[in-house]
Design an enzyme around this catalytic site. Sequence first.
Site, mmCIF file in Angstrom:
data_model
loop_
_atom_site.group_PDB
_atom_site.id
_atom_site.type_symbol
_atom_site.label_atom_id
_atom_site.label_comp_id
_atom_site.label_asym_id
_atom_site.label_seq_id
_atom_site.Cartn_x
_atom_site.Cartn_y
_atom_site.Cartn_z
ATOM 1 N N GLU A 169 1.358 -1.944 3.373
ATOM 2 C CA GLU A 169 0.415 -0.429 3.768
ATOM 3 C C GLU A 169 0.338 1.004 3.208
ATOM 4 O OE1 GLU A 169 4.081 0.186 6.859
ATOM 5 O OE2 GLU A 169 4.968 -1.395 5.453
ATOM 6 N N ARG A 217 11.320 -12.606 -2.990
ATOM 7 C CA ARG A 217 10.695 -11.558 -3.287
ATOM 8 C C ARG A 217 10.863 -11.351 -4.443
ATOM 9 N NH1 ARG A 217 12.999 -5.847 -0.819
ATOM 10 N NH2 ARG A 217 14.725 -6.524 -1.373
ATOM 11 N N LYS A 245 9.652 1.298 -2.061
ATOM 12 C CA LYS A 245 8.019 2.913 -2.332
ATOM 13 C C LYS A 245 8.791 3.901 -1.684
ATOM 14 C CE LYS A 245 4.797 0.676 0.288
ATOM 15 N NZ LYS A 245 3.547 0.530 1.220
#
Length: 557
Positions: free
Chosen positions: A34, A260, A270
Amino acid sequence: MTEEEKPSNFIRDFIDEELAAGKHSQIVTRFPPEPNGYLHIGHAFAIGVSYGIAQDYKGKFHLRFDDTNPEKEDTEYVDAIKEDLRWLGADWGENLFFASDYFEQLFDWAKGMINEGKAYVDDLTPDEMREYRGTLTEPGKNSPYRDRAPEENLELFEKMAAGEFDEGAKVLRAKIDMAHPNMNMRDPVLYRILKAEHHRTGDKWKIYPSYDFTHGQSDAIEGITHSLCSLEFEYHRPLYNWFIENLPVPHTPRQIEFARLNVEYIITSKRKLLQLVNDNHVDGWDDPRMPTIAGLRRRGYTPEALKEFCERAGVAKRERVNEYALLEYCLRQDLEGKATRRMAVLDPLKVVIENFPEETEWYEGPNHPADEARGKRKVPLTKEIYIERDDFMEDPPRKFFRLGPGREVRLRYACYITCTDVIKDDEGNIVELRATFDPESRGGSTPDGRKVKGTIHWVSATENVEIEARHYEQLFTKTNPNEVEEGQTFIDNLNPDSKNVLKVYGEPELANATAGEPFQFERKGYYILDTESEDGKLVFNRSVGLRDSWGKKQQKK
């Protein structure tokens, strides 16, 4: 880690089985960021997984921006992400795409779902939708607007797209099952009204598709064979598959989830990284303390070090936390062979060599001790020099092999000196040393073969370059920065000593350094010339120290 040392993993096992069954003629993977922030170390891991699979199976790799939220997106982030992938060595070739490329197709598919009775326009408010959705233990209930006729839904949806309703007034939802045990399957939102300027499509669209509706269909349009994503998307997979099965997509990608990357002392949210930037806790997205790829690059990390770290972390199905010391170990291992050697004094103590000639003498030192092909550089020795303050003790213990009153040491590459006097100020602080040198020791040895146990680095006090050295520590004081006490936030775990600036003296050759060039300041650590170095100002960021706690710990096992 060599190719032979790389372990297989469950993703490769899946792919091997499918290839053996003749399911694919070519493997195609993608990385779908994104554009609402800078990439971080967790993204580097994800890129390594997807790009590595494509490379190893001689397939294709796509970079696709998931640009479905124009309120948070910016071309700055698009450019930064592309720069980061190039630096990491991930080559997407001609395969650069944007989810916004598929807005028309997604819009048409949404209308098709409406006509088939698989989607409806809902007027519930966000709060009402949450109430109707139910809980993990209680089923949801149908919206009172769920049974609108397809014709009415289509008319309302067209009006949504034309901007005839306010934001939040209506949404388009898939009609699946409000009692489904997976909350993601309880009539998820496909489109919401958002009258915002898009960085690529401008004001053309007044509605934007949800991530879940966009993600899998974009994969299908591009012919992605394996949609590799982090473990939190495991519960989205049934919805991913439902869309693939209920839309006329040209391909059927397979979603596979993996754990992850988590690292001690590092956050990868983020939202929280943006807060650090916006609230000026750091000096931007590329602050060398940040876990962003831009920040790591500016600190002196190399693509090879990050790749080695990610490979050692490994692909797994279970969440785990990797040691920060392993990250530093991988960087040291890489910089050991790459970094040019130079001398610099971080905490200077002046030494006057009283019997040294008034003129400058020049000595040679290798640019790298293990690579003669890299040549040598000239180092000036003068009557006045700087040494490290902690390389001198007035009353040294027996095993202190550096400088002390009456003690002799070797100046690296140059000669032997002996301390003859200690000069102090009125408060008793040592401000200067006096010494003599042995003229026959030039070059670092004597004709009689006399040995000294200590060798120290130094720079001329009159022929040097002044450096601003920025020393960085972990940005947070806790191994888990999100671990807070009641009433606190992760901000309370910030390390107040994460950045220290020193005035340093270096040998003159450092004036010829170029931005991004790595150096080892001998006996002190690895440094990189910062991009802020201009107009004669030399700024070096310390990448990592020389001490290796992780490697030594592994040797003891």
